[in-house]
Design an enzyme around this catalytic site. Structure first.
Site, PDB file in Angstrom:
ATOM      1  CG  ASP B  90      -0.274   0.014   2.516  1.00 51.49           C
ATOM      2  OD1 ASP B  90       0.968   0.148   2.549  1.00 51.49           O
ATOM      3  OD2 ASP B  90      -0.954  -0.082   3.543  1.00 51.49           O
ATOM      4  CG  ASP B 262      -5.915  -5.490   1.634  1.00 54.31           C
ATOM      5  OD1 ASP B 262      -6.560  -4.651   0.974  1.00 54.31           O
ATOM      6  OD2 ASP B 262      -5.466  -5.249   2.772  1.00 54.31           O
ATOM      7  CB  CYS B 300     -12.926 -26.865   7.294  1.00 56.34           C
ATOM      8  SG  CYS B 300     -11.424 -25.925   6.914  1.00 56.34           S
ATOM      9  CB  CYS B 302      -7.728 -25.771   7.009  1.00 56.13           C
ATOM     10  SG  CYS B 302      -8.216 -25.728   8.752  1.00 56.13           S
ATOM     11  CB  CYS B 305     -10.824 -28.287  10.084  1.00 52.00           C
ATOM     12  SG  CYS B 305     -11.377 -26.665  10.663  1.00 52.00           S
ATOM     13  CG  HIS B 331     -10.377 -22.455  10.165  1.00 53.09           C
ATOM     14  ND1 HIS B 331     -10.955 -23.488   9.463  1.00 53.09           N
ATOM     15  CD2 HIS B 331     -11.358 -21.545  10.379  1.00 53.09           C
ATOM     16  CE1 HIS B 331     -12.238 -23.220   9.276  1.00 53.09           C
ATOM     17  NE2 HIS B 331     -12.508 -22.046   9.825  1.00 53.09           N
TER      18      HIS B 331
END
Lengths: 366, 366
Positions: B90, B262, B300, B302, B305, B331
């Protein structure tokens, strides 16, 4: 189960394999400490990548939070923290005796206040075993008293408790898939250490720990006690030096016949921004590292050193970033696990004396 | 370089590819935020495993610490933090304007005090570009003024500065391997947003951001501004909605033609012990999770999980363990990146309208 195969010796140093329900454990071995069911800052996947084989967790902490019965109900500690390799729990004694202002000891056990909420609790040998059976680690420890190493009268008195409690732990134990280790105490007093090693050997336990060292005595005193104790303990049982984990202490311990070590040092130093290296400790906050393009330890193959500069790691430490703890923990644990693997190979190849001499000659005096 | 290929559209929603020096960036895409040259709690290896493609870093923070010239001298930000994929910085403006008590704005730039040590600094459009060229991200942002969204007079005045500064940024830019995006401002005022989109389009920049949203206006106002702006911005340039990152805002943004997002939300919530899910937010500290054997989010895939129970994650959060931040960050970022991938596939397959309707129907009102 719980056989210890001695594969090679070099002087007092030993290379072996300890058979556990969660796999064979090659020794000598260093166990990272996962106090609260997590080796701080690392995932189990990262521990596997590092080649960790044995993880320690603390009975005192898990009893208080989240509770050993909760862990049992969720399938045991292996399942709870998802560590599928060999695991060891201590007895809780060391932490309880460290609460010197809020615990009261008697012949039957010890009453203490929680460091979390001040609530009152009591550990007896039987209670420690019950908690450790709920946790379900492969190796569990007898409740002992870790006494001030230089006070002979106190050690004399505490040793009788430690021995009586070891026998009570052995009698209380019910599960067949956990090995109970006894703990040799006796401060810096050769006759007490001898007596302790002989008494515990008579209990015919599957392994023995050496406690009450690295708690204030000199290095020479520690080394002398290790030699006395390890010359008595049976050769076909693993020997575990509790709470030791600086690089030079690991080498000196293996030199004197120790098979298993654990310590919070690599993970705690990492969270304080310090790196362990083969040439001593680096405080990564130091200004000279601000523009240093080298890895934390040159020649190191860990994830941190393979990817990042000292400048970056210093930036993370100064900025109090979580990644600083992660990367330095990865590095420090990698170093200790690598040292243990190197020592094992050297013992198997008959070059350990030279390896140890070289290592200690290059390691700065502390 | 910096071509944007539009592959499919579904209403206003778009699927494309943005070509950068560090690889092709499939859109729509969500960028995790690495404020201080680290996506908090994650290693670059974990980001890669999550399928992250674009990472944002903050110019304000890196300028102050460790300094953009230091990063340049060490090979640039990609090398410094070891992120080898597309990266965005940025302009520093958002953070500086957030320091409402310690900054002073004029037509030429803004003077401010460091939040770290109170030292005085000054950003001009040229200075922001110089810093961002030292950092070397693939995408850099024009210095703009993010003004209070509901104050018309202020927005009118600030918009002229934002436009003049965008032109000065474009003139100051020297490196050919970085794309400068302009930022549409104008609060909640359709005519100002239209004017801003038209003016910035006239600068023929390789991409455009929409700033000054998700900062206090209603969802309806945000959606209306997105539609107005995206109907003006050129179709063959990527559109980036800054600072937006809740699941429902991502879906609503893609529905209205946004390509890039973002936000610190997934990583910040994780460090506060909160899990993002397709059915809303979970505070993992809550007592009912203490014995909950389910994963944080059922279904999930991930790492968190796939391996751990809510009971374990709650234990880590309550115990203030670093692993709590790591697992919940894994996660939350996994969820947002998965949503973006699902939306892209749905746009390419022509089923996006149904996907978005289903998602929003199941997501609790906030």
């Amino acid at each position: 189960m719980f056989e210890f195969d001695l594969l090679a010796q070099s002087g007092r140093a030993r290379a072996g394999v300890f058979r556990t329900p969660h796999g064979d454990l090659p020794t000598p071995v260093f166990a990272p400490v996962g106090t609260g069911a997590t080796v701080k800052a690392l995932t189990p996947a990262q521990l596997h990548e590092l080649g960790a084989t044995l993880v320690l967790s603390n009975t005192y902490h898990l009893y208080l939070r989240p509770g050993d019965e909760l862990i049992r109900d969720l399938g045991g500690l292996h399942q709870f923290m998802r560590w599928d390799g060999p695991m060891l729990t201590d007895s809780g004694g060391f932490q309880v005796f460290s609460l010197s202002n809020t615990r009261k000891i008697d012949g039957d056990g010890v009453t203490f206040k929680s460091h979390i909420d001040g609530s009152t609790h009591r550990f007896t040998p039987e209670k420690s075993i019950a908690i450790q059976e709920n946790l379900g680690a492969d190796i569990m420890m007898a409740l002992d008293e870790c006494s001030p190493p230089l006070d002979r009268d106190y050690n004399r008195e505490a040793l009788d408790r430690t021995h009586a409690w070891a026998a009570r732990c052995a009698a209380a134990k019910q599960r067949g898939d956990q090995a109970l280790f006894g703990i040799v105490q006796g401060g810096i007093f050769p006759d007490l250490r001898e007596e302790s090693a002989r008494y515990l050997t008579s209990l015919d336990l599957p392994g023995y720990a050496i406690g009450g060292l690295a708690v204030g005595e000199t290095k020479e005193q520690m080394h002398a006690m290790l030699e006395i104790v390890n010359d008595i303990l049976p050769a076909h049982k693993p020997r575990y030096l509790m709470g030791v984990g600086s690089p030079e202490d690991l080498v000196n311990g293996v030199l004197r016949g120790v098979d298993i070590f654990d310590c919070v040092l690599p993970t705690r130093l990492a969270r304080n921004g310090a790196a362990m290296t083969r040439s001593g400790r680096l405080n990564m906050k130091n200004a000279p590292y601000a523009r240093d393009p080298r890895p934390v330890e040159e020649g190191c193959t860990c994830y941190c050193c393979s990817n990042f500069t000292r400048a970056y790691v210093r930036h993370l430490v100064v900025s109090d970033e979580i990644l600083a703890s992660v990367l330095l923990t990865l590095h420090n644990v990698h170093l200790l696990l690598t040292l243990m693997r190197e020592m094992r190979v050297a013992i198997l190849e008959g070059t350990f004396e030279q390896y140890a001499n070289n290592f200690l000659a290059n390691y700065p005096a502390t």
